[in-house]
Design a protein around this motif. Structure first.
Motif, PDB file in Angstrom:
ATOM      1  N   GLN A 116      81.800  13.461  46.146  1.00 36.59           N
ATOM      2  CA  GLN A 116      80.509  13.556  46.829  1.00 36.59           C
ATOM      3  C   GLN A 116      80.052  12.141  47.132  1.00 36.59           C
ATOM      4  O   GLN A 116      79.351  11.523  46.340  1.00 36.59           O
ATOM      5  N   GLY A 117      80.515  11.606  48.268  1.00 36.80           N
ATOM      6  CA  GLY A 117      80.220  10.210  48.574  1.00 36.80           C
ATOM      7  C   GLY A 117      80.828   9.315  47.508  1.00 36.80           C
ATOM      8  O   GLY A 117      82.022   9.401  47.215  1.00 36.80           O
ATOM      9  N   PRO A 118      80.037   8.457  46.853  1.00 44.65           N
ATOM     10  CA  PRO A 118      80.578   7.564  45.823  1.00 44.65           C
ATOM     11  C   PRO A 118      80.718   8.238  44.457  1.00 44.65           C
ATOM     12  O   PRO A 118      81.226   7.636  43.524  1.00 44.65           O
ATOM     13  N   LYS A 119      80.287   9.493  44.347  1.00 48.18           N
ATOM     14  CA  LYS A 119      80.286  10.182  43.061  1.00 48.18           C
ATOM     15  C   LYS A 119      81.318  11.300  43.034  1.00 48.18           C
ATOM     16  O   LYS A 119      81.969  11.596  44.029  1.00 48.18           O
ATOM     17  N   ARG A 120      81.452  11.913  41.861  1.00 51.27           N
ATOM     18  CA  ARG A 120      82.312  13.081  41.696  1.00 51.27           C
ATOM     19  C   ARG A 120      81.513  14.212  41.050  1.00 51.27           C
ATOM     20  O   ARG A 120      80.619  13.956  40.255  1.00 51.27           O
ATOM     21  N   TYR A 121      81.877  15.429  41.409  1.00 47.34           N
ATOM     22  CA  TYR A 121      81.208  16.594  40.824  1.00 47.34           C
ATOM     23  C   TYR A 121      82.257  17.511  40.206  1.00 47.34           C
ATOM     24  O   TYR A 121      83.285  17.799  40.827  1.00 47.34           O
ATOM     25  N   SER A 122      82.005  17.979  38.995  1.00 49.17           N
ATOM     26  CA  SER A 122      82.855  18.958  38.319  1.00 49.17           C
ATOM     27  C   SER A 122      82.017  20.193  38.009  1.00 49.17           C
ATOM     28  O   SER A 122      80.864  20.078  37.579  1.00 49.17           O
ATOM     29  N   SER A 123      82.593  21.356  38.213  1.00 54.81           N
ATOM     30  CA  SER A 123      81.872  22.595  37.953  1.00 54.81           C
ATOM     31  C   SER A 123      81.558  22.730  36.473  1.00 54.81           C
ATOM     32  O   SER A 123      82.303  22.249  35.611  1.00 54.81           O
ATOM     33  N   CYS A 124      80.461  23.403  36.185  1.00 48.68           N
ATOM     34  CA  CYS A 124      80.020  23.623  34.808  1.00 48.68           C
ATOM     35  C   CYS A 124      81.070  24.436  34.051  1.00 48.68           C
ATOM     36  O   CYS A 124      81.471  25.516  34.511  1.00 48.68           O
ATOM     37  N   PRO A 125      81.558  23.953  32.905  1.00 44.50           N
ATOM     38  CA  PRO A 125      82.584  24.686  32.149  1.00 44.50           C
ATOM     39  C   PRO A 125      82.178  26.113  31.797  1.00 44.50           C
ATOM     40  O   PRO A 125      83.015  27.021  31.810  1.00 44.50           O
ATOM     41  N   SER A 126      80.905  26.324  31.489  1.00 41.27           N
ATOM     42  CA  SER A 126      80.477  27.678  31.124  1.00 41.27           C
ATOM     43  C   SER A 126      80.578  28.626  32.315  1.00 41.27           C
ATOM     44  O   SER A 126      80.907  29.809  32.154  1.00 41.27           O
ATOM     45  N   SER A 127      80.315  28.123  33.526  1.00 38.79           N
ATOM     46  CA  SER A 127      80.439  28.958  34.721  1.00 38.79           C
ATOM     47  C   SER A 127      81.898  29.314  34.980  1.00 38.79           C
ATOM     48  O   SER A 127      82.218  30.455  35.342  1.00 38.79           O
ATOM     49  N   LEU A 128      82.782  28.339  34.801  1.00 35.82           N
ATOM     50  CA  LEU A 128      84.206  28.618  34.979  1.00 35.82           C
ATOM     51  C   LEU A 128      84.701  29.609  33.935  1.00 35.82           C
ATOM     52  O   LEU A 128      85.526  30.488  34.230  1.00 35.82           O
ATOM     53  N   ALA A 129      84.201  29.497  32.724  1.00 32.26           N
ATOM     54  CA  ALA A 129      84.580  30.435  31.666  1.00 32.26           C
ATOM     55  C   ALA A 129      84.115  31.849  32.005  1.00 32.26           C
ATOM     56  O   ALA A 129      84.828  32.831  31.745  1.00 32.26           O
ATOM     57  N   GLU A 130      82.922  31.981  32.603  1.00 33.35           N
ATOM     58  CA  GLU A 130      82.432  33.289  33.031  1.00 33.35           C
ATOM     59  C   GLU A 130      83.354  33.882  34.099  1.00 33.35           C
ATOM     60  O   GLU A 130      83.674  35.076  34.071  1.00 33.35           O
ATOM     61  N   CYS A 131      83.776  33.048  35.053  1.00 39.33           N
ATOM     62  CA  CYS A 131      84.678  33.520  36.109  1.00 39.33           C
ATOM     63  C   CYS A 131      86.005  33.984  35.517  1.00 39.33           C
ATOM     64  O   CYS A 131      86.553  35.020  35.911  1.00 39.33           O
ATOM     65  N   TRP A 132      86.533  33.208  34.568  1.00 41.81           N
ATOM     66  CA  TRP A 132      87.799  33.580  33.943  1.00 41.81           C
ATOM     67  C   TRP A 132      87.663  34.897  33.180  1.00 41.81           C
ATOM     68  O   TRP A 132      88.515  35.791  33.294  1.00 41.81           O
ATOM     69  N   ALA A 133      86.600  35.026  32.394  1.00 41.41           N
ATOM     70  CA  ALA A 133      86.419  36.229  31.582  1.00 41.41           C
ATOM     71  C   ALA A 133      86.293  37.473  32.457  1.00 41.41           C
ATOM     72  O   ALA A 133      86.902  38.518  32.170  1.00 41.41           O
ATOM     73  N   LEU A 134      85.519  37.375  33.546  1.00 39.42           N
ATOM     74  CA  LEU A 134      85.360  38.522  34.431  1.00 39.42           C
ATOM     75  C   LEU A 134      86.662  38.815  35.171  1.00 39.42           C
ATOM     76  O   LEU A 134      87.065  39.981  35.315  1.00 39.42           O
ATOM     77  N   GLY A 135      87.338  37.764  35.630  1.00 38.85           N
ATOM     78  CA  GLY A 135      88.618  37.957  36.302  1.00 38.85           C
ATOM     79  C   GLY A 135      89.657  38.582  35.389  1.00 38.85           C
ATOM     80  O   GLY A 135      90.429  39.451  35.811  1.00 38.85           O
ATOM     81  N   ARG A 136      89.679  38.173  34.123  1.00 41.03           N
ATOM     82  CA  ARG A 136      90.618  38.759  33.159  1.00 41.03           C
ATOM     83  C   ARG A 136      90.321  40.241  32.940  1.00 41.03           C
ATOM     84  O   ARG A 136      91.244  41.060  32.877  1.00 41.03           O
ATOM     85  N   SER A 137      89.040  40.602  32.858  1.00 35.89           N
ATOM     86  CA  SER A 137      88.678  42.013  32.684  1.00 35.89           C
ATOM     87  C   SER A 137      89.131  42.841  33.885  1.00 35.89           C
ATOM     88  O   SER A 137      89.649  43.959  33.728  1.00 35.89           O
ATOM     89  N   LEU A 138      88.941  42.308  35.089  1.00 32.05           N
ATOM     90  CA  LEU A 138      89.374  43.013  36.291  1.00 32.05           C
ATOM     91  C   LEU A 138      90.894  43.144  36.336  1.00 32.05           C
ATOM     92  O   LEU A 138      91.428  44.194  36.727  1.00 32.05           O
ATOM     93  N   PHE A 139      91.598  42.094  35.912  1.00 33.86           N
ATOM     94  CA  PHE A 139      93.060  42.131  35.924  1.00 33.86           C
ATOM     95  C   PHE A 139      93.582  43.191  34.955  1.00 33.86           C
ATOM     96  O   PHE A 139      94.493  43.957  35.283  1.00 33.86           O
ATOM     97  N   ARG A 140      93.015  43.241  33.770  1.00 36.38           N
ATOM     98  CA  ARG A 140      93.448  44.241  32.796  1.00 36.38           C
ATOM     99  C   ARG A 140      93.159  45.651  33.287  1.00 36.38           C
ATOM    100  O   ARG A 140      93.917  46.586  33.008  1.00 36.38           O
ATOM    101  N   ALA A 141      92.074  45.794  34.040  1.00 31.75           N
ATOM    102  CA  ALA A 141      91.709  47.122  34.519  1.00 31.75           C
ATOM    103  C   ALA A 141      92.546  47.572  35.710  1.00 31.75           C
ATOM    104  O   ALA A 141      92.738  48.773  35.919  1.00 31.75           O
ATOM    105  N   ILE A 142      93.057  46.617  36.500  1.00 34.51           N
ATOM    106  CA  ILE A 142      93.870  47.003  37.654  1.00 34.51           C
ATOM    107  C   ILE A 142      95.338  47.165  37.277  1.00 34.51           C
ATOM    108  O   ILE A 142      96.109  47.806  37.998  1.00 34.51           O
ATOM    109  N   ALA A 143      95.756  46.602  36.144  1.00 37.45           N
ATOM    110  CA  ALA A 143      97.113  46.827  35.639  1.00 37.45           C
ATOM    111  C   ALA A 143      97.167  48.208  34.990  1.00 37.45           C
ATOM    112  O   ALA A 143      96.312  48.538  34.169  1.00 37.45           O
ATOM    113  N   PRO A 144      98.127  49.040  35.357  1.00 38.53           N
ATOM    114  CA  PRO A 144      98.220  50.368  34.729  1.00 38.53           C
ATOM    115  C   PRO A 144      98.330  50.246  33.219  1.00 38.53           C
ATOM    116  O   PRO A 144      98.899  49.284  32.688  1.00 38.53           O
ATOM    117  N   ALA A 145      97.767  51.192  32.499  1.00 46.22           N
ATOM    118  CA  ALA A 145      97.795  51.177  31.039  1.00 46.22           C
ATOM    119  C   ALA A 145      99.230  51.037  30.543  1.00 46.22           C
ATOM    120  O   ALA A 145     100.137  51.730  31.011  1.00 46.22           O
TER     121      ALA A 145
END
Length: 333
Positions: A116-145
């Protein structure tokens, strides 16, 4: 939605995402499932789209977009900031991240930061963890039992579409005019290929159609033949005032999950020779399977496309809004 469209769309709560739950819905013929997620806006939308400390690529100088682009020659696999405007094929500015689970339990993002111009931005770790947790739940649910396929990466994408049809044209022209002579010829061929219909849509015939469209005299015959195919190509139909922004395609991932604020945009799925709108909003995730789910789980991938519908007065009045016509996408890859 019509009664038929309603029958093709399943519904469940996030708490019901047990192993195989989504797979069971898709095996009964559902095209998509609406997963109601409590506090979706607060958990994902606000931290990823409304945190003003992050300069999103559609607000950034062109140089910052270039510095944040991590291309690989295949636009479906590019990461970082992307700028894609090919009429009828692609039309968005986006930020694409892939998430991986680290050995100690954290979540690693690729790329890890953005200029971002002369700076850098990194996403909030807690937000990324939320995305991973929700994505993992969706993946487990779309994989047949009982299926033991391992989740490797979660795609996190923020895609910005334009309010006005004229802006899509202006950005497409900017892209094309930056090319040299042979590049512009290739762009014209690609534009013709996108318009191929029926039997001409397949890879070889569409390439030939695109090439012959550049030949004076021959192009007219090609247009006449294409118009005959168009009459019987239900997947190519659009309504008055509609423009195809993302061409009909299957996603090369296990699932796609969408939410967003998109008053001028619509994502549609194809079934029974008709297109149906998906109710993309901020109260639930719209989930449908892709090509990897077909390969590994035996689920049918969903043909879908993205349309722009012009609402000129509303678009002009809110043209500068940061999150207007933005899609937030999660997927397993």
């Amino acid at each position: 939605m019509s009664s038929l469209a309603d029958a093709l769309i399943g519904r469940m709560d996030e708490s019901d995402l047990k192993p195989g739950a989504l797979a069971a819905q898709f095996m009964t013929g559902r095209l998509a499932v609406l997963v109601r997620c409590p506090d979706l806006r607060a958990r994902l939308w606000s931290p990823l789209l409304e945190r003003l400390a992050e300069q999103l690529p559609w607000e950034a100088p062109l140089l910052d977009i270039a510095r944040n682009h991590h291309g690989c020659g295949n636009i479906t696999s590019d990461l970082g900031d992307v700028f894609y405007f090919q009429p009828g094929l692609h039309g968005y500015i986006g930020r694409k991240i892939e998430l991986e689970r680290e050995e100690h339990g954290g979540v690693r993002a690729h790329p890890a930061h953005f200029v971002q111009g002369p700076k850098r931005y990194s996403s909030c770790p807690s937000s990324l963890a939320e995305c991973w947790a929700l994505g993992r739940s969706l993946f487990r649910a779309i994989a047949p039992a009982g299926n033991e396929t391992t989740l490797k990466r979660i795609a996190l994408q923020r895609l910005k579409y334009q309010n006005l049809a004229s802006d899509f044209d202006a950005l497409s022209d900017l892209t094309t005019h930056s090319l040299a002579r042979w590049g512009r010829l290739g762009a014209r061929i690609d534009r013709a290929r996108v318009n191929a219909r029926g039997g001409l849509k397949r890879k070889g015939p569409s390439d030939l159609y695109g090439l012959l469209d550049q030949v004076p005299g021959v192009s007219r015959a090609g247009h006449l033949l294409n118009s005959l195919f168009r009459r019987h190509d239900a997947a190519a139909r659009t309504g008055q005032g509609e423009r195809v922004v993302e061409a009909a395609h299957y996603d090369h991932r296990y699932f796609t999950a969408l939410c967003g604020y998109r008053p001028e945009m619509a994502t549609q799925v194809f079934a029974d020779e008709q297109w149906y709108d998906l109710p993309v909003g901020l109260e639930h995730l719209v989930v449908f399977p892709g090509e990897l789910a077909a390969r590994d789980f035996g689920l049918k991938p969903v043909l879908h496309r993205v349309l722009h519908r012009q609402d000129l007065e509303a678009s002009r009045s809110l043209k500068g809004e940061r999150t207007r016509n933005v899609t937030l996408l999660l997927g397993a890859v």
